[in-house]
Enzyme design. Structure first.
Site, mmCIF file in Angstrom:
data_model
loop_
_atom_site.group_PDB
_atom_site.id
_atom_site.type_symbol
_atom_site.label_atom_id
_atom_site.label_comp_id
_atom_site.label_asym_id
_atom_site.label_seq_id
_atom_site.Cartn_x
_atom_site.Cartn_y
_atom_site.Cartn_z
ATOM 1 C CG ASP A 1 -5.359 -4.095 8.897
ATOM 2 O OD1 ASP A 1 -4.665 -3.095 9.137
ATOM 3 O OD2 ASP A 1 -6.507 -4.034 8.407
ATOM 4 C CD GLU B 1 -6.379 1.839 14.011
ATOM 5 O OE1 GLU B 1 -7.623 1.904 14.034
ATOM 6 O OE2 GLU B 1 -5.690 2.243 13.061
#
Length: 527
Positions: A14, A180
């Site tokens: 991420d 997301e």
């Protein structure tokens, strides 16, 4: 010049990046490891140096499990941004189900105490500072709510963390699962909303939409996804969760996560890693990441002026007053469970009553496995006094999946053991009686296995056995992390009376190569 992916190897998922002048700063998720959110610095986007962690105090990062069971809680998907002389990092602590941000004048810290965002649910929060002074927060639909899956946004008072508007659904994505990881940008008069879809697995992808207003409506790119290696045989898979940055020369780049699976069926155990690719813009004003939306291992640096990579530090002698940034604890370390001063030049661990199998904080100091092929060794001085006292090295994915080579006391005998924990299956594979006070413990890793050994002071080396890397892989063990090599100690149900001292920890990397799946199949003799 060329560079190779990943640019930050091992469990660094991420990624989020920002540029300040000629400098780039990047953060990644850390889940239940402490300190939290590693932060890196680079001058060229390719060669990164970790300069510390964002969350270094338990008041910033409590990791006691409260709301949900299972591994991989803690910090999900941070975003880093710079505005008006301040760095901001916003994230979610799943252990407390709270979204918050911290700030600092310098990326090395110190970082502020958390500012919690009341009324903001979901995960993967991101900040966007607009030209008119407004600040926006975006994220996913809230857990346990009736909100449709998608990306939500509201205005935020950056000083107080108070929402200034109601949550608003911006975009549901293109139809892939789990929309997301949103990031909002303003480029050439357009507001671009870039997200991840498909789940952080083999169907992962990056998609994008745009609008003339930060409130939408957002028009989906007709050529989505702009990045995905799904349904290919490329060495990097599960590419997604990207962030954009413009280099000082005006070129655009993207950091994103990806995995390097080995064998057949595919398994990955290093975790999701940070990769880099160039970004090209179409005549219609849409970005395309990498080679026509594909991520490659070898890439042209184009206009980037590459610096010399940081020299790998093979050996830590524990001579400093503090642990280097490579090291982590598993959850918040118990007071008195470790020390660098109790025995000068050694790392001392005091075994707690909890073990590596428990959802608590064992005496554990570990670092990420960053190479498929490598060798680990550590010199340990430990003489167990009571039955069950134990210390050694572990290859650790989570409390349900790990291997150990360790010393313990069993039925009055001092033993070196090799043990495997695979879900509910637990077996001691080898035990060798050993009575010297010091021992060198060793782990050798290749694409498919870990070999465990020990060496006595006389130089005699004894191999205890092997454990398959596939059985610790994410596809088996679950969760969102990657493997750690760790030193640990435990009293197995009660505090240990004997401290374990580690004189050094040596990590010798080997050569990692692009693994051809058919060759891997033959090499591992899987049928």
């Amino acid at each position: 010049m060329k560079y190779t992916n990943p640019v930050i190897s091992g469990f660094h998922p991420d990624p989020s990046v920002c540029r300040v002048g000629k400098d780039y700063y990047l953060v990644t998720s850390s889940f239940e490891y402490f300190p939290g959110i590693p932060i890196f610095h680079s001058k060229d986007l390719v060669n990164w140096k970790q300069i510390g962690h964002v969350l270094t105090r338990e008041s910033q990062l409590p990791l006691t499990r409260i709301h949900r069971s299972g591994p991989s809680q803690g910090i999900f998907a941070p975003t880093i941004r710079f505005h008006n002389g301040r760095f901001y990092v916003i994230t979610t602590n799943i252990s407390t189900t709270k979204n918050f941000y911290v700030y600092a004048e310098h990326p090395e810290g110190p970082w502020s105490e958390p500012i919690f965002i009341e009324g903001w649910g979901g995960i993967d929060p991101s900040l966007f500072f607009d030209d008119d002074g407004k600040v926006y927060i975006s994220g996913t639909s809230a857990f346990g709510s009736a909100e449709p899956a998608g990306i939500y946004q509201a205005e935020l008072d950056i000083e107080s963390g108070t929402l200034q508007t109601e949550r608003q659904l911006l975009w549901k994505g293109t139809g892939g699962s789990s929309p997301e990881g949103p990031h909002l940008y303003k480029i050439n008069g357009w507001y671009y909303l870039m997200i991840a879809e498909g789940g952080t697995e083999y169907g992962h992808m990056v998609t994008i939409a745009r609008s003339r207003s930060p409130y939408g409506p957002f028009e989906s790119n007709p050529n989505n996804p702009i990045l995905s290696n799904r349904s290919t045989d490329k060495p990097i898979q599960a590419t997604g969760h990207a962030d954009l940055v413009q280099a000082i020369d005006g070129s655009w780049w993207s950091v994103f996560l990806g995995i390097r699976p080995v064998g057949y069926p595919k398994r990955h155990h290093l975790g999701r890693e940070t990769n880099l690719a160039s970004v090209q813009w179409t005549e219609e004003g849409w970005p395309v990441i990498g080679d026509q939306g594909r991520a490659e291992v070898e890439n042209e640096a184009d206009s980037l002026s590459l610096n010399q990579p940081q020299q790998w530090q093979e050996k830590d002698n524990f001579d400093s007053a503090s642990l280097s940034a490579d090291w982590n604890f598993y959850r918040n370390p118990a007071a008195g469970s470790w020390s660098l001063t109790e025995r000068s030049g050694w790392l001392t661990l005091h075994g707690q009553s909890c073990t590596l199998n428990d959802p608590e904080s064992p005496a554990f100091v570990g670092r990420r496995q960053q190479h498929l092929n490598c060798e680990i060794s550590a010199l340990m001085d430990f003489i167990p006094n009571e039955e069950g006292e134990e210390a050694g090295l572990t290859v650790f994915m989570n409390e349900n999946y790990h291997y150990e080579v360790a010393r313990t006391l069993k039925e009055g005998k001092s033993l070196i053991l090799f043990r495997r924990q695979i879900g509910s299956l637990r077996k001691v594979e080898a035990e060798v009686e050993y009575n010297e006070p010091t021992i060198i413990l060793g782990i050798k890793a290749d694409d498919f296995s870990f070999t465990f050994s020990f060496t006595s002071p006389s130089g005699e080396k004894i191999t205890l056995g092997k454990g398959e890397s596939a059985l610790l892989a994410t596809e088996v063990a679950g969760g969102f992390t990657g493997l750690f090599f760790g030193m640990y100690a435990t009293g197995n149900g009660k505090p240990s009376t004997a401290p374990a001292h580690f004189d050094y920890f040596n990590y010798l990397p080997g050569e990692d190569s692009e693994t051809d799946l058919f060759a891997a199949l033959i090499a591992s003799e899987v049928k």
